[in-house]
Design a protein around this motif. Structure first.
Motif, PDB file in Angstrom:
ATOM      1  N   PRO A  44       0.904  -1.305  -0.094  1.00 61.95           N
ATOM      2  CA  PRO A  44      -0.141   0.084  -0.035  1.00 61.95           C
ATOM      3  C   PRO A  44       0.832   1.128  -0.014  1.00 61.95           C
ATOM      4  CG  PRO A  44      -0.007  -0.955   2.277  1.00 61.95           C
ATOM      5  CD  PRO A  44       0.560  -2.052   1.466  1.00 61.95           C
ATOM      6  N   LEU A  45       2.174   1.122   0.685  1.00 64.34           N
ATOM      7  CA  LEU A  45       2.702   2.488   0.821  1.00 64.34           C
ATOM      8  C   LEU A  45       3.353   2.669  -0.801  1.00 64.34           C
ATOM      9  CD1 LEU A  45       4.178   4.815   2.051  1.00 64.34           C
ATOM     10  CD2 LEU A  45       6.046   3.318   2.965  1.00 64.34           C
ATOM     11  N   LEU A  46       4.068   1.522  -1.293  1.00 66.04           N
ATOM     12  CA  LEU A  46       4.844   1.642  -2.468  1.00 66.04           C
ATOM     13  C   LEU A  46       3.870   2.238  -3.622  1.00 66.04           C
ATOM     14  CD1 LEU A  46       7.330   1.502  -4.187  1.00 66.04           C
ATOM     15  CD2 LEU A  46       6.574  -0.965  -4.516  1.00 66.04           C
ATOM     16  N   VAL A  47       2.639   1.867  -3.468  1.00 61.92           N
ATOM     17  CA  VAL A  47       1.606   2.190  -4.746  1.00 61.92           C
ATOM     18  C   VAL A  47       1.149   3.476  -4.314  1.00 61.92           C
ATOM     19  CG1 VAL A  47      -0.696   1.693  -5.366  1.00 61.92           C
ATOM     20  CG2 VAL A  47       0.460  -0.241  -4.902  1.00 61.92           C
ATOM     21  N   ALA A  48       0.956   3.907  -3.125  1.00 63.57           N
ATOM     22  CA  ALA A  48       0.806   5.272  -2.859  1.00 63.57           C
ATOM     23  C   ALA A  48       1.745   6.344  -3.344  1.00 63.57           C
ATOM     24  CB  ALA A  48       0.529   5.483  -1.424  1.00 63.57           C
ATOM     25  N   GLU A  49       3.275   5.920  -2.989  1.00 64.54           N
ATOM     26  CA  GLU A  49       4.223   6.612  -3.599  1.00 64.54           C
ATOM     27  C   GLU A  49       4.126   6.943  -5.092  1.00 64.54           C
ATOM     28  OE1 GLU A  49       6.206   8.754  -2.129  1.00 64.54           O
ATOM     29  OE2 GLU A  49       6.206   8.130   0.134  1.00 64.54           O
ATOM     30  N   GLN A  50       4.110   5.793  -5.754  1.00 60.04           N
ATOM     31  CA  GLN A  50       3.970   5.695  -7.248  1.00 60.04           C
ATOM     32  C   GLN A  50       2.857   6.654  -7.820  1.00 60.04           C
ATOM     33  OE1 GLN A  50       3.930   1.432  -7.617  1.00 60.04           O
ATOM     34  NE2 GLN A  50       6.316   1.496  -8.228  1.00 60.04           N
ATOM     35  N   LEU A  51       1.669   6.317  -7.287  1.00 59.06           N
ATOM     36  CA  LEU A  51       0.664   6.924  -7.656  1.00 59.06           C
ATOM     37  C   LEU A  51       0.724   8.558  -7.588  1.00 59.06           C
ATOM     38  CD1 LEU A  51      -2.078   6.751  -9.274  1.00 59.06           C
ATOM     39  CD2 LEU A  51      -3.169   6.321  -6.657  1.00 59.06           C
ATOM     40  N   CYS A  52       1.165   9.027  -6.344  1.00 57.54           N
ATOM     41  CA  CYS A  52       1.264  10.477  -6.095  1.00 57.54           C
ATOM     42  C   CYS A  52       2.287  10.917  -6.715  1.00 57.54           C
ATOM     43  CB  CYS A  52       1.563  10.669  -4.613  1.00 57.54           C
ATOM     44  SG  CYS A  52       0.185  10.239  -3.525  1.00 57.54           S
ATOM     45  N   SER A  53       3.494  10.340  -7.229  1.00 57.74           N
ATOM     46  CA  SER A  53       4.602  10.850  -7.870  1.00 57.74           C
ATOM     47  C   SER A  53       4.132  11.230  -9.409  1.00 57.74           C
ATOM     48  CB  SER A  53       5.747   9.843  -7.957  1.00 57.74           C
ATOM     49  OG  SER A  53       6.310   9.863  -6.565  1.00 57.74           O
ATOM     50  N   ALA A  54       3.043  10.312  -9.935  1.00 62.66           N
ATOM     51  CA  ALA A  54       2.694  10.380 -11.189  1.00 62.66           C
ATOM     52  C   ALA A  54       1.514  11.417 -11.399  1.00 62.66           C
ATOM     53  CB  ALA A  54       2.170   9.004 -11.755  1.00 62.66           C
ATOM     54  N   HIS A 109       2.203  16.293  -1.384  1.00 59.46           N
ATOM     55  CA  HIS A 109       2.655  14.930  -1.571  1.00 59.46           C
ATOM     56  C   HIS A 109       2.300  14.096  -0.529  1.00 59.46           C
ATOM     57  CE1 HIS A 109       4.779  11.725  -3.637  1.00 59.46           C
ATOM     58  NE2 HIS A 109       5.223  11.441  -2.625  1.00 59.46           N
ATOM     59  N   HIS A 110       2.988  14.459   0.657  1.00 58.65           N
ATOM     60  CA  HIS A 110       3.082  13.711   1.826  1.00 58.65           C
ATOM     61  C   HIS A 110       1.751  13.617   2.537  1.00 58.65           C
ATOM     62  CE1 HIS A 110       7.156  13.356   1.367  1.00 58.65           C
ATOM     63  NE2 HIS A 110       7.205  12.339   2.321  1.00 58.65           N
ATOM     64  N   GLY A 111       0.890  14.869   2.297  1.00 60.66           N
ATOM     65  CA  GLY A 111      -0.478  14.763   2.667  1.00 60.66           C
ATOM     66  C   GLY A 111      -1.351  13.736   2.169  1.00 60.66           C
ATOM     67  N   ALA A 112      -1.167  13.768   0.776  1.00 59.85           N
ATOM     68  CA  ALA A 112      -1.655  12.783  -0.056  1.00 59.85           C
ATOM     69  C   ALA A 112      -1.434  11.132   0.400  1.00 59.85           C
ATOM     70  CB  ALA A 112      -1.288  13.011  -1.522  1.00 59.85           C
ATOM     71  N   ILE A 113       0.003  11.037   0.523  1.00 57.17           N
ATOM     72  CA  ILE A 113       0.259   9.611   0.974  1.00 57.17           C
ATOM     73  C   ILE A 113      -0.375   9.250   2.374  1.00 57.17           C
ATOM     74  CG2 ILE A 113       2.059   8.385   1.930  1.00 57.17           C
ATOM     75  CD1 ILE A 113       2.346   8.732  -1.025  1.00 57.17           C
ATOM     76  N   GLU A 114      -0.697  10.272   3.287  1.00 60.43           N
ATOM     77  CA  GLU A 114      -1.162   9.779   4.345  1.00 60.43           C
ATOM     78  C   GLU A 114      -2.607   9.669   3.981  1.00 60.43           C
ATOM     79  OE1 GLU A 114      -1.948  12.956   7.738  1.00 60.43           O
ATOM     80  OE2 GLU A 114      -0.618  11.681   9.004  1.00 60.43           O
ATOM     81  N   MET A 115      -3.348  10.429   3.464  1.00 54.41           N
ATOM     82  CA  MET A 115      -4.813  10.162   3.020  1.00 54.41           C
ATOM     83  C   MET A 115      -4.820   8.613   2.485  1.00 54.41           C
ATOM     84  SD  MET A 115      -6.818  11.649  -0.131  1.00 54.41           S
ATOM     85  CE  MET A 115      -5.967  10.853  -1.419  1.00 54.41           C
ATOM     86  N   LEU A 116      -3.863   8.414   1.473  1.00 61.81           N
ATOM     87  CA  LEU A 116      -4.062   7.004   0.978  1.00 61.81           C
ATOM     88  C   LEU A 116      -3.790   5.846   2.150  1.00 61.81           C
ATOM     89  CD1 LEU A 116      -2.371   7.605  -2.488  1.00 61.81           C
ATOM     90  CD2 LEU A 116      -4.810   7.670  -2.022  1.00 61.81           C
ATOM     91  N   LEU A 117      -3.124   6.213   2.812  1.00 59.92           N
ATOM     92  CA  LEU A 117      -2.625   5.247   3.775  1.00 59.92           C
ATOM     93  C   LEU A 117      -3.830   4.823   4.783  1.00 59.92           C
ATOM     94  CD1 LEU A 117       1.146   5.754   4.683  1.00 59.92           C
ATOM     95  CD2 LEU A 117       0.105   3.950   3.075  1.00 59.92           C
TER      96      LEU A 117
END
Length: 281
Positions: free
Chosen positions: A42-52, A100-108
């Protein structure tokens, strides 16, 4: 092996419509991807998605800031990984990394809702060590904020933008007081610039929208304050340059009026307490 993965980022009370729409789209994509892979990484997917999906150019980011000036209170807080930005980040990079990191937190949090991720008693996300290593191996991205269609358009049409109005107001006050000769021209320029400086996010945001290139500015040596611990908010980075711009403009005016003294080498002669490069405190 499980490791805790805490987040430390700015909390915003109200998101811009642009950011809200983008985050909603990312969240739906995230759910779809994890449903297909049974919630793996879930973290890796979140990082890749937000970066894109969160690569706002300078003009788009300026619009986001205009809709939510709170973002100007963001600091880098050690979140920036790109080597060209981490030591002396531009204001845009500071804001972008917090988004970016706010979005990661939302996805997690979304992953937790779907039982794809768990938290410990301290509310830290529990991420597999191998997954964290994969995230750390991702190439950090950076955006070039030095080109702005909005800035070029506003400059070409002329008119009286936010920054121009601020400079004109400072110029008027400076020239009126210069005639009294109560202060030397240099000290008066510093004083006038200080009284016309903008520090509140809601005051800085319209100037950024007028000229998004403000987001490419860096703290450099203009911001000196132990309160910021060498990590000034994005808005203060912009504000420091605006203040310096006003000072330079007023000193140019004083030079035209013959109110400043120069030595034989053409260097400005400052009063004893003067500083060639005033810093924002």
């Amino acid at each position: 092996m499980l490791l805790k993965w805490p987040l430390n980022l700015i909390k915003v009370e109200k998101l811009s419509q642009i950011l809200t729409t983008t985050l909603q789209r990312i969240r739906l994509q995230y759910i779809e991807i994890l449903q297909e892979n049974n919630g793996a990484q879930p973290l890796l997917v979140a990082e890749q998605l937000c970066s894109a999906e969160l690569n706002f150019d300078v003009d788009s980011l300026a619009e986001v800031v205009a809709q939510d000036p709170t973002l100007l209170a963001a600091r880098s807080a050690g979140l920036i990984r790109h080597r060209d930005e981490k030591e002396n980040p531009c204001a845009g990079a500071v804001i972008a990394v917090n988004i970016h990191h706010g979005a990661i937190e939302m996805l997690l949090d979304t992953a937790i809702e779907h039982d794809w991720l768990v938290q410990n008693a301290q509310d830290d996300y529990m991420i597999d060590a191998a997954e964290i290593e994969a995230v750390d191996a991702l190439e950090p991205q950076t955006i070039d904020y030095s080109e702005s269609k909005i800035a070029v358009k506003n400059i070409s049409v002329g008119g009286s933008g936010q920054l121009t109005q601020l400079l004109q107001s400072a110029e008027k006050a400076f020239l009126e007081q210069l005639a009294t000769k109560v202060l030397d021209a240099y000290s008066l320029a510093i004083q006038t610039a200080g009284s016309h400086s903008v520090f509140a996010p809601e005051d800085i945001a319209p100037i950024v929208l007028d000229n998004p290139l403000m987001l490419a500015l860096r703290a450099d040596d203009l911001v000196v304050d132990e309160v910021f611990a060498n990590d000034p908010p994005a808005g203060i980075i912009v504000s420091s340059h605006i203040t310096q711009l006003i000072i330079d403009h007023l000193l140019d005016l004083a030079t035209e009026k013959g109110a400043l003294a120069f030595d034989s080498e053409g260097q400005l002669i400052l009063p004893e307490s003067g500083d060639q490069n005033p810093a924002i405190h």
